[in-house]
Design an enzyme around this catalytic site. Structure first.
Site, mmCIF file in Angstrom:
data_model
loop_
_atom_site.group_PDB
_atom_site.id
_atom_site.type_symbol
_atom_site.label_atom_id
_atom_site.label_comp_id
_atom_site.label_asym_id
_atom_site.label_seq_id
_atom_site.Cartn_x
_atom_site.Cartn_y
_atom_site.Cartn_z
ATOM 1 N N ASP A 224 0.858 -1.175 0.000
ATOM 2 C CA ASP A 224 0.000 0.000 0.000
ATOM 3 C C ASP A 224 0.903 1.237 0.000
ATOM 4 O OD1 ASP A 224 -2.329 1.411 0.093
ATOM 5 O OD2 ASP A 224 -2.635 1.194 2.247
ATOM 6 N N ASP B 125 -3.403 -1.537 5.725
ATOM 7 C CA ASP B 125 -3.828 -1.058 7.037
ATOM 8 C C ASP B 125 -5.332 -0.909 7.158
ATOM 9 O OD1 ASP B 125 -4.168 1.069 5.368
ATOM 10 O OD2 ASP B 125 -2.793 2.424 6.397
ATOM 11 N N ASP C 289 -8.011 -3.752 2.764
ATOM 12 C CA ASP C 289 -6.841 -4.597 2.506
ATOM 13 C C ASP C 289 -7.011 -6.027 3.016
ATOM 14 O OD1 ASP C 289 -5.232 -2.495 1.377
ATOM 15 O OD2 ASP C 289 -4.997 -1.704 3.397
#
Length: 935
Positions: free
Chosen positions: A336, A649, A653
C-alpha cells in the site's frame, strides 16, 4: 418485494432516489420497515464457521508423523505385554511424551483466532438515528433496511450504504474502505460519473462523518453493503500452508516412509532368520525410533519463536511463526502507499515566493542548492503569518505534557510547518472574524488585528485565489500583478500539481475598517498574492534505501493503492520505485493501471504486465484499486508461482492480506480487521522494517537447514547398532531409551543454538530461493548421512568395541543385557554420540565457512548447549536415577579420551572438506569468468 437497483443511484435527483427506493423524506412506516426487514434480513455481517479448538488440537495428534509414533508406541506396549520385565513400557511412554510435546508446541504456537469479522463488527455502530413515520427515532443497527432515512451527525460512523438527500458542510473519512485518510467532501447533488467509493453524494457503512451533518436514504445494508462485500471476500479466502509448513510435511513424510519401510523390513528379516518375535520386534521398533527425528519439530518451532522475538526488537510482531521463514523466500511485495511507504500525514515540502521554489527540510530553507539565511527569510514574514493564522487547526496539550496539532490534515500541516521552522515565536494575532471554506469558493479567509490595523488572510485553490489578486509581494514590497506574472504563478502551480503536490495559494489584504458584517464581497477582493504552498504525504526516510535493498535481494516491489494515479506515480518516483523520467512520460516508462482498466483486462494480459521482460525493469503502479482488484493482482502473482507478501492497514486490505502468502499489517494506523487478518504486524508502520524481516527470514531458513543436518547426522550412529544386531549378530550397542535421550535431550539446546545463528553478510545480495528448492536436498542428505553421520557412527561403535575388548570380551561371547559390562558398553556408545555431536555442532554452523573463521565463541547459546549436553550425559551416566531409566552404568574416566579424539577427527575432517569445496568453487567461478571474458 423486488431487489432495488442502485448501480446508478448517484446520477438520480433526490426525488428519483426516493422513488427508486420506494421511500419518502419522512422515512418508512413501522409496518413497511418490518416487511423490509423480513425480506432483506438484518443489517449484520454473516458469521463464518468458527475455528474449533478441539479440532485444531486433534489435527496435531493425527498428522503423518504423529501416526507413525502412535504405531511405534503401540508396538512398544505390545512387546511389554508379552515380556513385562524388559522395560518396553518405558519406551512406549517416552514415545507418547514425544507425541504430546510436538502437538502442544505446534498447537500453542500455530493456534489462530479467526476474529476478522468480529473486528468488522466493532467498526460498525450498534445504534443509529433514522426517520420513521416522520419522527426521529434511535434503533438498533441490525434493524436498518433499504429505504430508511439516516440522520448523520459529526463524529458518527455510517451504519449502512446510503445516498445523501441533505448535506451541510459534510466531510467523511473513507479510510476504513479505501485505506486513504484524505477527508472527502459530500453533497446531496446528483453527479454523472466517477469512482464508486469517491462519489460525492454517497456514504458507506463503516466510514466516519468528520464534520457537518445531513440525511441519507439507505440503498444497501448487511452483506450487500461495500463493507459486507469485503467481509465476504475475506472469509471466502482459503488460507494455504506456508512454504516452510509444506517443506516440514514433505520431510516428515519422507522420513516416516523410510522409517516404516525399514522397520517393517527388518522385523520381517528378523522373523525370517529365526530371531523370534521379541528380538525382531525390538529390532523393528529400534529402526523406526532411530530413524524418526523426534526433536525436529519442537526444535523448528522453538527456533522460529526465538527468531520472532528478535524480529520484535526490530519492530515486526510475528503472529504466526511459519511467517518468519515465508518472508525469507518472498519474491514480490505488494505494498500500500499511504501509511506504509509514506508517513500518513500531510507535510509542507516546499513553497514558491518571489519567483523562487524553496524547499523546507529539517528546519531549514533551501533554494538552488543553497541554504537561505534568516535575514532573507524575513522578507516572507507576511506569507508565514498567513500560514500561521489562516486555519482552524489547534495545538492541544496531551496528558503527558506534549503538544499535538489537531484538525483538518491540510491545516495541521500548515501549523506544524510554522512551528517546525520557528515561525510561531510571536504571540498570535487576535482573530476578528472568518469566512469559512466552502466547495463553491474553494477558499477560506480570516480577519485579524495586527499592529493597529485589520489584516485579512486568504488561502485556497490557486485558480480561485489568483483571480482575486491585483498585486503580488516582491522582496517585501507589493507591486501590481501583470498578466505574465499571473501566468507564471499558474504554471508553477500546475508543475507542483503534476508532481502530486496538494497546492494552496496564499494572499492577504489590509482592511480599512471593521466591517459590520464579514462578507465575501468586502474581504475577498483586491488581494496581494504572497505565495504557493506545496504539500504531500511524504515517504518514510528509510524507504528509498529499503527499495534498493529489495532490488539487490531479487525482491520485486509493486505499489497497489486506492489513491490518484498521479499521486501514486509521484511517490513511486520519489522513493526510487520507478525512474525519474516516469513522471514526465508515464506511458513510455511505467504503466499506471487503474481499477477500471483492470476490470476489462484479460488474465493473460495481466500476467504479461506482471512479468518483467528483463531483470530490473520497473513494475506497473496500480492506482484507484478496490479490494477485489488488489486480491486479483495477488491471486495472479501466486498463480505465477511467486511468493507474495502484501501490506495494508485498512478494511479494504483484509481480503488481499488473507490471500497472500504473508499478510503484513500496520500496527499504528492499521484497523483491527487488518491486524487480525495479517500474519505480521509492523509496530512502526515502516516499509523498511519489512526488508529487515526478510533478512531475518532468510537467516531462519538457512539455520533450519543447519540444525536439520545436525539432527539427521546423529540418526546414523543410532541406526547402525540395530543393523549390526540384526545382520551380523553383534551385541546391541545402543538401547532405545538412549536413542530418545539423544533426540530429545542432548541434541535440543545445541540445535536451538544453530537456530540463532546471525545472517551472513551477503544474505541480501542473492535472489530468493525458488519454490522448487527442497529443505532436504541431495547435498544436505549426503553430507548428513554419508559423511558426518558415518564418522559419528565410527566414533560411537569404535568406543563400544574398544571398551568391550579392554574388559576381556571377545567376539561371539554371549553378553547379557542385564550384565554390568553390557550397560557400561552401551553407555560408551551413548557418550560417543554426545561427544561426536559436540564436534558436529561446530561443523554445522556453516557448510562453507570453517569453524575457526566463524569464531569459537561467537554464538553463546551453542556454548550453553554443549554445557547442557555434558550435564545430561553426566546425569545419565553417574546418577542412580539416570542408570535406572536409561539402563546405563558409570564409566571410568580414561574412555572419554578416545571419544574426544574421535570427535576431533570428525571436526578436522569436516574442516578439510570445506577447504577443498571452497577451492573447487573458486576455480569454477574463475573458469566461468575466463569464458565470459573470452567470449
Amino acid at each position: 418485494m423486488p431487489e432495488f437497483r442502485y448501480h446508478d443511484i448517484y446520477k438520480l435527483s433526490i426525488e428519483d432516489v426516493l422513488k427508486r427506493l420506494e421511500a419518502a423524506t419522512g422515512g418508512l412506516s413501522t409496518d413497511e420497515a418490518r416487511q423490509r426487514l423480513s425480506h432483506f434480513g438484518p443489517n449484520v455481517l454473516a458469521e463464518p464457521d468458527r475455528y474449533s479448538l478441539l479440532r485444531g488440537l486433534l489435527c496435531h495428534f493425527t498428522h503423518f508423523l504423529a501416526v507413525l509414533l502412535w504405531i511405534a508406541a503401540g508396538l512398544a506396549f505390545a512387546a511389554d505385554f508379552m515380556r513385562p520385565d524388559e522395560g518396553m513400557a518405558t519406551l512406549g511412554w517416552a514415545i507418547l511424551g514425544v507425541i504430546v510435546i510436538n502437538a502442544v508446541f505446534a498447537f500453542l504456537q500455530e493456534y489462530k483466532a479467526e476474529r476478522a469479522v468480529q473486528a468488522l463488527h466493532r467498526l460498525l455502530p450498534d445504534k443509529a438515528w433514522v426517520t420513521r413515520g416522520g419522527q426521529s427515532v434511535e434503533i438498533a443497527r441490525s434493524e436498518i433496511v433499504p429505504g430508511d432515512v439516516l440522520i448523520l451527525e459529526e463524529g458518527e460512523r455510517v451504519p449502512a450504504d446510503a445516498r445523501l438527500i441533505e448535506a451541510t458542510g459534510m466531510r467523511v473519512d473513507n479510510a476504513a474502505l479505501t485505506g486513504e485518510s484524505q477527508p472527502k467532501r459530500r453533497t446531496a447533488e446528483p453527479v454523472e460519473d466517477g469512482h464508486w467509493l469517491d462519489m460525492p453524494n454517497l456514504v458507506f457503512a463503516g466510514t466516519t462523518i468528520l464534520s457537518g451533518h445531513g440525511r441519507a436514504v439507505v440503498f444497501a445494508a448487511g452483506m450487500r453493503s461495500e463493507f459486507g462485500k469485503i467481509a465476504n471476500l475475506t472469509t471466502s479466502v482459503v488460507t494455504s500452508l506456508s512454504p516452510l509448513q509444506k517443506e516440514i510435511i514433505t520431510v516428515t513424510r519422507i522420513v516416516a516412509a523410510i522409517s516404516l519401510a525399514m522397520g517393517a523390513a527388518f522385523f520381517g528379516i528378523g522373523m525370517w532368520t529365526g530371531l523370534g518375535f521379541w528380538i525382531s520386534a525390538i529390532f523393528g521398533i529400534g529402526i523406526i525410533v532411530a530413524n524418526v527425528p523426534e526433536g525436529l519439530l519442537p526444535t523448528v518451532t522453538l527456533a522460529l519463536a526465538m527468531s520472532s522475538q528478535r524480529m520484535a526488537k526490530r519492530h515486526a510482531l510475528i503472529k504466526h511463526l511459519s511467517s518468519v521463514e515465508t518472508l525469507g523466500c518472498t519474491t514480490v511485495i505488494c505494498t500500500d502507499k499511504t501509511g506504509t511507504l509514506t508517513e500518513n500525514r500531510m507535510k509542507v515540502d516546499r513553497f514558491s515566493a518571489d519567483g523562487l521554489v524553496i524547499e523546507a527540510r529539517e528546519g531549514c530553507f533551501f533554494t538552488r542548492g543553497r541554504v537561505i539565511s534568516t535575514a532573507d527569510a524575513d522578507q516572507w514574514q507576511s506569507f508565514f503569518d498567513a500560514l500561521l493564522h489562516c486555519h482552524n487547526a489547534k495545538r492541544v496539550r496531551r496528558s503527558d505534557g506534549r503538544f499535538v496539532v489537531t484538525g483538518d490534515p491540510t491545516e495541521v500541516a500548515l501549523l506544524e510547518f510554522a512551528v517546525e521552522h520557528g515561525l510561531a515565536h510571536r504571540p498570535p494575532l487576535r482573530r476578528m472574524g472568518e469566512l469559512a471554506f466552502d466547495a463553491d469558493r474553494k477558499r477560506m479567509s480570516t480577519l485579524h488585528w495586527s499592529e493597529g490595523r485589520l489584516v485579512a488572510f486568504t488561502k485556497g485553490a490557486p485558480e480561485s485565489v489568483l483571480t482575486l489578486c491585483t498585486r503580488t509581494l516582491v522582496h517585501g514590497d507589493a507591486v501590481t500583478m501583470t498578466p505574465d506574472e499571473r501566468t507564471r504563478i499558474l504554471n508553477q502551480s500546475r508543475t507542483f500539481a503534476e508532481q502530486a503536490y496538494r497546492v494552496l495559494a496564499v494572499a492577504m489584504r489590509d482592511v480599512a475598517h471593521q466591517p459590520e458584517h464579514i462578507e465575501v464581497e468586502t474581504i475577498e477582493e483586491d488581494l496581494t498574492f504572497l505565495g504557493l504552498v506545496a504539500m504531500m504525504d511524504p515517504p518514510h526516510r528509510e524507504v528509498p534505501d529499503a527499495i534498493v535493498k529489495c532490488r539487490k535481494a531479487g525482491v520485486r516491489v509493486i505499489m497497489i493503492t486506492g489513491d490518484h494515479p498521479l499521486t501514486a506515480l509521484a511517490i513511486a518516483r520519489k522513493i526510487g520505485l520507478v525512474p525519474e523520467q516516469a513522471l514526465q512520460q508515464p506511458t513510455g516508462f511505467v504503466p499506471v493501471i487503474e481499477g477500471s482498466q483492470l476490470d476489462g483486462m484479460s488474465e493473460e494480459h495481466l500476467r504479461q504486465l506482471l512479468t518483467p521482460s528483463r531483470p530490473g525493469e520497473p513494475d506497473p503502479v496500480f492506482a484507484r484499486m478496490a479490494p477485489r482488484h488488489k486480491m486479483r493482482v495477488v491471486s495472479t502473482l501466486k498463480e505465477m508461482s511467486e511468493v507474495v507478501a502484501v501490506t495494508g492497514d485498512g478494511v479494504n486490505d483484509a481480503p488481499a492480506l488473507k490471500k497472500a502468502d504473508i499478510g503484513v499489517a500496520m500496527g499504528i494506523a492499521g484497523t483491527d480487521v487488518a491486524k487480525e487478518t495479517a500474519d505480521i504486524i509492523l509496530l512502526d508502520d515502516n516499509f523498511a522494517t519489512i526488508v529487515s524481516a526478510i533478512e531475518e527470514g532468510r537467516a531462519v531458513y538457512e539455520n533450519i537447514r543447519k540444525f536439520t543436518s545436525y539432527i539427521l547426522a546423529s540418526n546414523v550412529p543410532e541406526i547402525i547398532p540395530f543393523l549390526g544386531y540384526g545382520f551380523i549378530g553383534m551385541p546391541l550397542a545402543l538401547t532405545i531409551p538412549q536413542v530418545l535421550a539423544v533426540d530429545l535431550g542432548t541434541d535440543m539446546i545445541p540445535a536451538l543454538g544453530l537456530g540463532t545463528e546471525r545472517p551472513v553478510a551477503d544474505i541480501m545480495d542473492i535472489p530468493p530461493r525458488p519454490r522448487t528448492e527442497r529443505l532436504l536436498n541431495l547435498p544436505l542428505l549426503l553430507r548428513a548421512y554419508l559423511f558426518l553421520g558415518l564418522v559419528e557412527a565410527a566414533v560411537a561403535m569404535g568406543g563400544f568395541f574398544l571398551y568391550l575388548y579392554s574388559q576381556g570380551w571377545t567376539w561371539g561371547t554371549p553378553l547379557s543385557w542385564s550384565s554390568p559390562l553390557y550397560k557400561e558398553a552401551t553407555t560408551v556408545t551413548f557418550a560417543g554420540i554426545v561427544f561426536a555431536q559436540i564436534a558436529n555442532v561446530f561443523a554445522c554452523r556453516s557448510d562453507r565457512l570453517t569453524a575457526a573463521r566463524l569464531g569459537w565463541f561467537t554464538n553463546p547459546l551453542i556454548l550453553w548447549g554443549i554445557a547442557t549436553e555434558l550435564t545430561i550425559l553426566a546425569l545419565i551416566t553417574y546418577t542412580p536415577m539416570g542408570n535406572d531409566i536409561f539402563r546405563t552404568s558409570p564409566l571410568p574416566v580414561w574412555i572419554f579420551g578416545p571419544l574426544a579424539l574421535g570427535a576431533l577427527v570428525l571436526l578436522l575432517a569436516e574442516e578439510g572438506r570445506k577447504i577443498i569445496a571452497n577451492r573447487l568453487h573458486r576455480r569454477h567461478n574463475v573458469g566461468i569468468a575466463h569464458e565470459a571474458s573470452s567470449s
